[in-house]
Write a protein that holds these residues in place. Structure first.
Motif, short mmCIF file in Angstrom:
data_model
loop_
_atom_site.label_atom_id
_atom_site.label_comp_id
_atom_site.label_asym_id
_atom_site.label_seq_id
_atom_site.Cartn_x
_atom_site.Cartn_y
_atom_site.Cartn_z
N TYR A 66 -7.69 30.26 0.74
CA TYR A 66 -8.87 31.07 1.19
C TYR A 66 -9.80 31.22 -0.14
O TYR A 66 -9.19 32.12 -0.82
CB TYR A 66 -8.41 32.08 2.16
CG TYR A 66 -9.65 32.75 2.81
CD1 TYR A 66 -10.16 31.99 3.98
CD2 TYR A 66 -10.19 33.99 2.62
CE1 TYR A 66 -11.15 32.53 4.62
CE2 TYR A 66 -11.22 34.45 3.43
CZ TYR A 66 -11.54 33.74 4.38
OH TYR A 66 -12.56 34.52 5.24
N VAL A 67 -10.79 30.66 -0.31
CA VAL A 67 -11.54 30.81 -1.62
C VAL A 67 -12.87 31.06 -1.39
O VAL A 67 -13.71 30.98 -0.07
CB VAL A 67 -11.49 29.69 -2.30
CG1 VAL A 67 -10.01 29.41 -2.88
CG2 VAL A 67 -11.91 28.47 -1.90
N SER A 78 -19.65 31.55 -0.12
CA SER A 78 -19.23 32.42 0.84
C SER A 78 -17.69 31.85 1.07
O SER A 78 -17.26 30.86 0.49
CB SER A 78 -19.87 31.67 2.20
OG SER A 78 -19.49 30.27 2.56
N SER A 79 -17.13 32.76 1.89
CA SER A 79 -15.50 32.52 1.97
C SER A 79 -15.35 31.16 2.96
O SER A 79 -15.93 30.92 3.62
CB SER A 79 -14.89 33.69 2.80
OG SER A 79 -15.00 35.02 2.15
N GLU A 80 -14.33 30.43 2.36
CA GLU A 80 -14.25 29.02 2.70
C GLU A 80 -12.52 28.99 2.88
O GLU A 80 -11.98 29.08 2.00
CB GLU A 80 -14.78 28.11 2.30
CG GLU A 80 -14.48 26.62 2.71
CD GLU A 80 -15.64 25.77 1.95
OE1 GLU A 80 -15.35 24.47 2.03
OE2 GLU A 80 -16.55 25.98 1.23
N MET A 81 -12.01 28.23 4.08
CA MET A 81 -10.89 27.83 4.30
C MET A 81 -10.51 26.34 3.74
O MET A 81 -11.05 25.36 4.24
CB MET A 81 -10.18 27.92 5.60
CG MET A 81 -8.71 27.78 5.68
SD MET A 81 -7.65 28.83 4.85
CE MET A 81 -7.68 30.23 6.12
N VAL A 82 -9.85 26.14 2.74
CA VAL A 82 -9.38 24.75 2.25
C VAL A 82 -8.15 24.44 2.61
O VAL A 82 -7.27 25.03 2.21
CB VAL A 82 -9.76 24.42 0.92
CG1 VAL A 82 -9.47 23.19 0.28
CG2 VAL A 82 -11.47 24.99 0.26
N TRP A 83 -8.10 23.13 3.26
CA TRP A 83 -6.57 22.41 3.35
C TRP A 83 -6.50 21.72 2.15
O TRP A 83 -7.33 21.17 1.65
CB TRP A 83 -6.67 21.62 4.59
CG TRP A 83 -6.88 22.49 6.10
CD1 TRP A 83 -8.04 23.50 6.05
CD2 TRP A 83 -6.32 22.36 7.42
NE1 TRP A 83 -7.92 24.00 7.36
CE2 TRP A 83 -7.21 23.21 8.16
CE3 TRP A 83 -5.63 21.18 7.82
CZ2 TRP A 83 -6.99 23.21 9.52
CZ3 TRP A 83 -5.37 21.09 9.11
CH2 TRP A 83 -5.90 22.16 10.00
N TYR A 84 -5.36 21.68 1.68
CA TYR A 84 -4.82 20.78 0.70
C TYR A 84 -3.32 20.37 0.65
O TYR A 84 -2.71 20.75 1.18
CB TYR A 84 -5.13 21.52 -0.77
CG TYR A 84 -4.06 22.74 -1.03
CD1 TYR A 84 -2.88 22.50 -1.81
CD2 TYR A 84 -4.28 23.86 -0.66
CE1 TYR A 84 -1.86 23.35 -2.21
CE2 TYR A 84 -3.34 25.00 -1.10
CZ TYR A 84 -2.14 24.61 -1.74
OH TYR A 84 -1.29 25.69 -1.90
#
Length: 260
Positions: A66-67, A78-84
């Motif tokens: 979450y970055v 903005s806040s963003e959920m990144v799958w990795y």
């Protein structure tokens, strides 16, 4: 979407798939890698190409970061959920059978161009009511956080693209490994079933046919199935699990599909 069309056509080639042998060494377990996908080049594949290669690919579980990231389209932060997905590659040269080598005519051919690893990943959503695909991308704000969390010298897809890692002999005590990470942004939070398709880890290919019977190139690709046991409001990495064995399959080459 071009990537989505490519992965949707994967069904044309699933009959050509071969299940990998999965094993886990003590060193890989200590680093957190839970899945090892062996190169598993078949005799047919070894004889079909002048210099065939496939890399051993090890995977960590899918995780989330979450970055605060900049939207590439709007420029807003903005806040963003990144799958990795973190991976490791090792080059174990394929060994050809020497049976009949002395009696088989040898044709003098031009040297093959240098082998290049150009890794790419596509997350294909498979929920009954959700369809779509997300290609891996580089999220600069997420990379430092992921590296700090994983304690590995991770490279992006762009940084990883280049010559194959130095070969690692069978049984070697130290591997000539390289580490990378695929990042996916904008994944639908309602996604519960999906597969990751990894390409660029082998140069093997076949010629198949599309729905109209026209020839098309099929590239050797890794498919890994996943399930997420949560709802859109409960996004935690521990809820994402690998569902079944990964496997090498042949899917339509994106360049071929793009011409349609």
């Amino acid at each position: 979407m071009r990537v989505y069309r490519c992965c949707c056509l994967a069904g044309l080639a699933l009959a050509l798939s071969c299940v990998t042998a999965v094993r886990l060494s003590a060193a890989e377990s200590a680093q957190g890698f839970t899945t090892v996908i062996e190169p598993n080049l078949t005799g047919e594949e070894l004889h079909a190409h002048q210099d065939p290669w496939a890399l051993q690919v090890s995977l960590k579980p899918m995780r989330l970061a979450y970055v605060q990231a900049v939207n590439p389209k709007t420029g807003a932060k903005s806040s963003e959920m990144v799958w990795y997905l973190v991976y490791k590659i090792v080059n174990q040269p394929a060994v050809r059978s020497q049976v009949g080598a002395d009696s088989t005519p040898v044709n003098v051919q031009d040297p093959s161009p240098p082998a290049l690893c150009v890794p790419r990943a596509t997350l294909v959503i498979e929920d009954p009511d959700i369809r779509g695909a997300v290609a891996d991308s580089i999220v600069p704000e997420a990379l430092p956080e992921i590296i700090a969390r994983e304690h590995l010298p991770l490279k992006t897809s762009v940084q990883m693209a280049g010559p194959l890692p130095k070969p690692t002999a069978p049984g070697a005590k130290q591997e000539n490994a390289e580490y990378g990470v695929f990042m996916f942004r904008g994944v639908n939070p309602r996604t519960t079933a999906f597969s990751i398709y990894l390409s660029g880890f082998s140069n093997a290919y076949k010629i198949g046919k599309d729905e109209s019977g026209k020839p098309m190139v099929l590239r050797r690709t890794i498919q890994i199935p996943y399930r997420r046991y949560a709802d859109r409001y409960d996004q935690f990495a521990k809820e994402i699990r690998q569902e079944g064995e990964p496997k090498w399959i042949y899917v339509p080459d994106e360049a071929t599909v793009a011409k349609k």
